[in-house]
Motif scaffolding. Structure first.
Motif, mmCIF file in Angstrom:
data_model
loop_
_atom_site.group_PDB
_atom_site.id
_atom_site.type_symbol
_atom_site.label_atom_id
_atom_site.label_comp_id
_atom_site.label_asym_id
_atom_site.label_seq_id
_atom_site.Cartn_x
_atom_site.Cartn_y
_atom_site.Cartn_z
ATOM 1 N N UNK A 62 -0.482 80.304 117.345
ATOM 2 C CA UNK A 62 -1.318 81.337 116.911
ATOM 3 C C UNK A 62 -2.026 80.857 115.758
ATOM 4 N N UNK A 63 -1.173 80.543 114.653
ATOM 5 C CA UNK A 63 -1.422 80.188 113.513
ATOM 6 C C UNK A 63 -2.538 78.751 113.432
ATOM 7 N N UNK A 64 -2.155 78.005 114.162
ATOM 8 C CA UNK A 64 -2.943 76.716 114.285
ATOM 9 C C UNK A 64 -4.219 76.919 114.863
ATOM 10 N N UNK A 65 -4.284 77.922 116.078
ATOM 11 C CA UNK A 65 -5.507 78.003 116.583
ATOM 12 C C UNK A 65 -6.359 78.606 115.569
ATOM 13 N N UNK A 66 -5.922 79.682 114.871
ATOM 14 C CA UNK A 66 -6.864 80.404 113.580
ATOM 15 C C UNK A 66 -7.131 79.719 112.338
ATOM 16 N N UNK A 67 -6.249 78.512 112.125
ATOM 17 C CA UNK A 67 -6.474 77.914 110.958
ATOM 18 C C UNK A 67 -7.174 76.517 110.876
ATOM 19 N N UNK A 68 -6.978 76.022 112.170
ATOM 20 C CA UNK A 68 -7.643 74.481 112.115
ATOM 21 C C UNK A 68 -9.006 74.795 112.691
ATOM 22 N N UNK A 69 -10.068 73.692 112.068
ATOM 23 C CA UNK A 69 -11.103 73.803 112.554
ATOM 24 C C UNK A 69 -11.336 73.189 113.837
ATOM 25 N N UNK A 70 -12.327 73.582 114.750
ATOM 26 C CA UNK A 70 -12.665 72.999 115.971
ATOM 27 C C UNK A 70 -13.372 71.808 115.810
ATOM 28 N N UNK A 71 -13.013 70.914 116.819
ATOM 29 C CA UNK A 71 -13.763 69.553 116.987
ATOM 30 C C UNK A 71 -14.523 69.828 118.549
ATOM 31 N N UNK A 72 -15.590 68.978 118.224
ATOM 32 C CA UNK A 72 -16.415 69.114 119.552
ATOM 33 C C UNK A 72 -15.918 67.933 120.609
ATOM 34 N N UNK A 73 -15.817 68.200 121.889
ATOM 35 C CA UNK A 73 -15.356 67.188 122.798
ATOM 36 C C UNK A 73 -15.943 65.818 122.406
ATOM 37 N N UNK A 74 -17.154 65.385 122.192
ATOM 38 C CA UNK A 74 -17.835 64.219 122.155
ATOM 39 C C UNK A 74 -16.980 63.446 120.976
ATOM 40 N N UNK A 75 -16.551 64.353 120.032
ATOM 41 C CA UNK A 75 -16.036 63.641 118.683
ATOM 42 C C UNK A 75 -14.416 63.287 118.842
ATOM 43 N N UNK A 76 -13.838 63.794 120.067
ATOM 44 C CA UNK A 76 -12.425 63.743 120.017
ATOM 45 C C UNK A 76 -11.861 62.377 119.587
ATOM 46 N N UNK A 77 -10.509 62.343 119.216
ATOM 47 C CA UNK A 77 -9.831 61.284 118.818
ATOM 48 C C UNK A 77 -8.333 61.339 119.314
ATOM 49 N N UNK A 78 -7.666 60.457 119.375
ATOM 50 C CA UNK A 78 -5.970 60.252 119.570
ATOM 51 C C UNK A 78 -5.575 61.178 118.706
ATOM 52 N N UNK A 79 -4.693 61.919 118.817
ATOM 53 C CA UNK A 79 -3.935 62.976 117.756
ATOM 54 C C UNK A 79 -4.637 64.413 117.822
ATOM 55 N N UNK A 80 -5.761 64.507 118.377
ATOM 56 C CA UNK A 80 -6.474 66.110 118.326
ATOM 57 C C UNK A 80 -5.644 66.693 119.519
ATOM 58 N N UNK A 81 -5.895 67.918 119.359
ATOM 59 C CA UNK A 81 -5.176 68.775 120.224
ATOM 60 C C UNK A 81 -6.071 69.773 120.927
ATOM 61 N N UNK A 82 -5.614 70.237 122.130
ATOM 62 C CA UNK A 82 -6.382 71.256 122.818
ATOM 63 C C UNK A 82 -5.491 72.481 122.599
ATOM 64 N N UNK A 83 -5.816 73.684 122.029
ATOM 65 C CA UNK A 83 -4.984 74.681 121.673
ATOM 66 C C UNK A 83 -5.559 75.953 122.271
#
Length: 97
Positions: free
Chosen positions: A1-22
């Motif tokens: 829950x804290x990661x969902x609330x604290x990390x900034x969103x990334x658009x799908x077109x900008x995804x990189x290895x190591x990003x997360x779906x949360x």
């Protein structure tokens, strides 16, 4: 829950290895983008890892919705993404800084 609330969103077109779906919550869930392939048009497919709770060995997730590209996933903003034991909806992509 804290990661969902604290990390900034990334658009799908900008995804990189190591990003997360949360999906934040109790319980929530997370998968990690562990590899990508890109075709001549710039379209990407991703491999996903998950570990579950309590902590377990990390494993590759099969794409149960599209066997023609499994285990690869095509990821888009606001998509519903089912994995073996969870379905992501109202989730977001995030990245550690």
């Amino acid at each position: 829950l804290s990661l969902f609330n604290e990390l900034e969103s990334v658009k799908a077109k900008d995804l990189k290895i190591g990003d997360m779906l949360i999906k934040g919550g109790s319980p929530g869930h997370i998968v990690i983008l562990c590899d990508e392939v890109v075709n001549d048009k710039g379209e990407k497919l991703f491999l996903l890892f998950q570990g579950n709770t309590p902590a377990q060995s990390v494993h590759l997730v099969k794409n149960l919705e599209n066997s023609s590209i499994s285990p690869w996933y095509q990821l888009e903003d606001d998509a519903v993404v089912p994995v073996s034991n969870y379905t992501f909806s109202n989730a977001k992509f995030v990245r550690f800084k």
